[in-house]
Design an enzyme around this catalytic site. Structure first.
Site, PDB file in Angstrom:
ATOM      1  CG  ASP A 132      -1.918  -1.236   1.076  1.00 53.93           C
ATOM      2  OD1 ASP A 132      -2.276  -1.812   0.088  1.00 53.93           O
ATOM      3  OD2 ASP A 132      -2.515  -1.566   2.484  1.00 53.93           O
ATOM      4  CG  ASP A 134       0.868   3.108   4.653  1.00 53.12           C
ATOM      5  OD1 ASP A 134      -0.502   2.913   4.398  1.00 53.12           O
ATOM      6  OD2 ASP A 134       1.598   2.084   4.944  1.00 53.12           O
TER       7      ASP A 134
END
Length: 207
Positions: A132, A134
């Site tokens: 991901d 962030d």
């Protein structure tokens, strides 16, 4: 690069020595420090002269919470000081380049945290195809909910999942939650997590 002073959550710090760890610290944590890797500032209360930090190992399960003397800090990097030179190989790095203009347009300090921030700061290859992105956006004043919904809609058009936190003077909230319909949102702060109506006035109303 020099860090913000004092350290903020998600800053990366260098200088903690293996011998400063507790006696029962795992060997992988000592090896990470011996290799010159930084620690990441985390949210937790601690005594004056110390900062709460975390050490990351080679696997996701290897995470150690500990304390670092402020006097041991040799240098540090804040998320807003990190930018990729190129789009890179992984989707998370390509997404970072893609959303950079959107975040620059806010006029607020922002930057990558998590695995993306760690790899950009250290060059240690921790990213993979499923990583991901962030992000942290520092907001000293209110970030209105309509604006949050607009930003979230733009971020969701990217090629990988993006988790953005809005950093307030009282703690941090998830952009995704602030852009939602719930009246109260979860504020993460040094004292723990609590539900609040206005994350920018939480300190004023704290019991």
């Amino acid at each position: 690069m020099l860090m913000d002073n004092p350290p903020h959550p998600h800053d990366l710090l260098w200088g903690l020595a293996p011998e400063q760890l507790p006696a029962d610290a795992p060997s992988w944590a000592r090896q990470a420090l011996a290799a010159g890797q930084p620690v990441v500032v985390r949210r937790a209360l601690c005594e004056p002269g110390l900062v709460a930090v975390g050490i990351r190992g080679a696997s996701r399960e290897q995470r150690l919470a500990t304390l670092m003397p402020l006097a041991a800090i040799q240098r540090g990097i804040s998320p807003h000081q990190l930018r990729p030179r190129t789009a890179g190989h992984w989707p998370a790095l390509r997404a970072l380049v893609e959303v950079a203009p959107l975040l620059e347009a806010t006029g607020l300090p922002w930057g990558p945290t998590g695995s993306v921030g760690f790899e950009l700061a250290t060059g240690v290859p921790v990213l993979h195809a499923g990583s991901d992105l962030d992000l942290l956006l520092r907001t000293s004043g209110p970030f209105e909910r309509p604006r949050a919904r607009e930003l979230l809609a733009l971020l969701e058009r990217t090629r990988c999942r993006i988790d953005l936190q809005l950093e307030t003077p009282s703690g941090a909230i998830a952009l995704r939650e602030w852009a939602g319909d719930s009246r109260r949102v979860l504020l993460k702060c040094a004292e723990g997590a609590r539900l609040v109506d206005n994350p920018w006035q939480a300190l004023e109303h704290a019991a």
